[in-house]
Enzyme design. Structure first.
Site, PDB file in Angstrom:
ATOM      1  NE  ARG A 211     -34.047  84.237  -6.302  1.00 43.81           N
ATOM      2  CZ  ARG A 211     -34.850  84.326  -7.351  1.00 43.81           C
ATOM      3  NH1 ARG A 211     -34.353  84.210  -8.574  1.00 43.81           N
ATOM      4  NH2 ARG A 211     -36.143  84.532  -7.197  1.00 43.81           N
TER       5      ARG A 211
ATOM      6  CE  LYS B 287     -36.850  87.577  -4.542  1.00 45.20           C
ATOM      7  NZ  LYS B 287     -38.154  86.938  -4.250  1.00 45.20           N
TER       8      LYS B 287
ATOM      9  CG  ASN C 243     -34.464  80.052   0.241  1.00 45.16           C
ATOM     10  OD1 ASN C 243     -35.536  80.457  -0.204  1.00 45.16           O
ATOM     11  ND2 ASN C 243     -33.563  79.443  -0.518  1.00 45.16           N
TER      12      ASN C 243
END
Length: 363
Positions: free
Chosen positions: A241, A227, A245
Site C-alpha cells: 500500500r 486502490k 504514497n
C-alpha cells in the site's frame, strides 16, 4: 453507467458506489447502517452547495440527519477542530451503535473518520466524498487523521467506512483548481501501478475533467478499483500500500513548508512530488528520462504545477524540506522511505536514497 466496487476486508468489507446521481441513492445505501440520530459532518462550502438536498434525501429514507458544519480548508484538520467536532457529535446523541456521515472532501473525511474512530472507542461512519481527490483516494481505504505543526497526517487511525458513495455529478460544482488538484491522485495511480491506465489518461483526462460522463465515471471507478485491490492485500500499509504514497514524501514536505495554506493544495503538492519522484528515479539511474518526461508533460498539460518554483511566494529551502521529510510518518528505523519508479507503472518503495540526491532534486 453507475459502478460498484467491493473492498474485501472480511468483517470490514464495504462497497464503493460511483456514478452520476448517486446522491439520490444515498438514503437507501446508508439506511442499513444507521440507527438513531445521524450526524452529517460537512464544511461551509459543501453545505452551501449541497447540504439541503442531501438532508432531504436522508429524511426521505426515514433517517434522522443532524448536520454539523465546520470551516473549510486544510487547517481544519487540527486538534482544535477534532475536539470541537467530538463535542458536537456527542451533542447529537449518537451512540456506539450509530453512524456518522462524512459529507465533503478529503479534509472532512479525514477529520470525521478520525473523530468517529476514537469517540466512544469507535463509531461507524460513511463516506460521501464530494471532491475528485476524496472520491479516488482519501475516502477509500480507511486512513483518517489530522495535521500537526511537525507534519501532515501524523496523528490518526485506520478506520474503514461502512460504505462510500461517490456522485460524479457533484464534481461539476468544484472550482477548477480543486478539481485539478484531485486529478493528481488519479495520475499518481497510473504512474505508480498501471501503465495502461496512465496511457488512457493521457488520451482521455481532458474529457473527464470537462465532465463527460463516461470518461469521469471510468476515471473515478478505475482509480478506486486499483486502490481497493491494494488495500485488500495491505490494509494497514505494511508493504504494497505504500506505493500509493508516490509523490507524497515530497508533497507533504512542501505542504508543511507552506504552512498547510492555500499557497499549495494537497493535490498540487502530490503533482509536484510525483514529478520530483520520477526525476529522482532518473538521477539514480532507475528510470528512463523519457518516462519521466511523459509524467511531467502530462502534469503540465492538465494544468497542474510541476515544479517547486510554480508555488506562489517564497521558495522553501532544501534544508526546510529535508527537515520536514525527517518528521514524515513514512520514516522507519530512522530511514526515509521513498516511492520511486523504474518506469511508468513500475513503482517500488526503497530507503536506499542518498540525502544528497534528494537535496539536488529539491534545490
Amino acid at each position: 453507467m453507475n459502478e460498484r466496487i467491493k473492498i474485501d476486508l472480511g468483517a470490514r468489507s464495504y462497497d464503493i458506489h460511483v456514478g452520476p446521481g448517486m446522491l439520490a441513492e444515498a438514503g437507501t445505501l446508508i439506511a442499513p447502517f444507521a440507527r438513531g440520530p445521524l450526524p452529517v459532518v460537512t464544511d461551509a462550502n459543501v453545505a452551501f452547495l449541497h447540504l439541503d438536498r442531501f438532508l432531504g434525501v436522508l429524511e426521505h429514507a426515514g433517517l434522522e440527519p443532524k448536520p454539523i458544519t465546520v470551516d473549510a480548508g486544510e487547517s481544519t484538520k487540527s486538534f482544535f477542530w477534532l475536539e470541537k467536532l467530538i463535542g458536537e457529535l456527542i451533542a447529537t446523541g449518537v451512540d456506539r451503535g450509530g453512524l456518522v456521515v462524512a459529507f465533503g472532501g478529503g479534509v472532512i473525511g479525514d477529520l470525521t473518520g478520525f473523530a468517529a474512530g476514537i469517540l466512544k472507542r469507535g463509531i461507524s461512519f460513511a463516506q460521501v466524498p464530494t471532491t475528485l481527490l476524496s472520491q479516488v483516494d482519501s475516502s477509500v481505504g480507511g486512513k483518517t487523521g489530522i495535521n500537526i505543526p511537525e507534519g501532515k497526517n501524523l496523528v490518526g487511525v485506520f478506520h474503514q467506512p461502512k460504505v462510500v458513495i461517490a456522485d460524479t455529478d457533484v464534481l461539476g460544482t468544484l472550482p477548477r483548481r480543486e478539481l485539478l488538484a484531485g486529478y493528481a491522485e488519479v495520475l499518481k495511480i497510473g504512474a505508480v501501478r498501471d501503465a495502461d491506465y496512465f496511457a488512457w489518461l493521457e488520451q482521455n483526462a481532458t474529457r473527464a475533467l470537462h465532465g463527460e460522463h463516461d470518461a469521469i465515471v471510468h476515471t473515478v471507478a478505475h482509480a478506486c478499483r486499483m486502490k481497493a485491490h491494494i488495500v485488500e492485500r495491505d490494509e494497514q500499509e505494511r508493504g504494497e500500500r505504500a506505493l500509493l504514497n508516490l509523490g507524497h514524501t515530497f508533497g507533504h514536505a512542501l505542504e508543511t513548508a507552506t504552512g498547510f495554506s492555500d499557497r499549495l493544495l494537497h493535490g498540487e503538492g502530490v503533482a509536484i512530488g510525483t514529478v520530483l519522484a520520477f526525476r529522482l528515479s532518473v538521477k539514480l539511474g532507475l528510470c528512463s528520462p523519457q518516462d519521466a518526461a511523459r509524467v511531467e508533460a502530462h502534469v503540465k498539460t492538465i494544468g497542474l504545477p510541476a515544479a517547486i518554483s510554480d508555488i506562489a511566494g517564497e521558495r522553501p529551502s532544501p534544508d526546510v524540506l529535508l527537515a520536514a521529510m525527517a518528521h514524515d510518518k513514512k520514516v522507519k528505523d530512522g530511514k526515509l522511505n521513498f516511492v520511486l519508479a523504474r518506469g511508468i507503472g513500475q513503482g517500488f518503495v526503497t530507503d536506499a536514497v542518498p540525502v544528497d540526491a534528494v537535496r539536488d532534486v529539491v534545490s
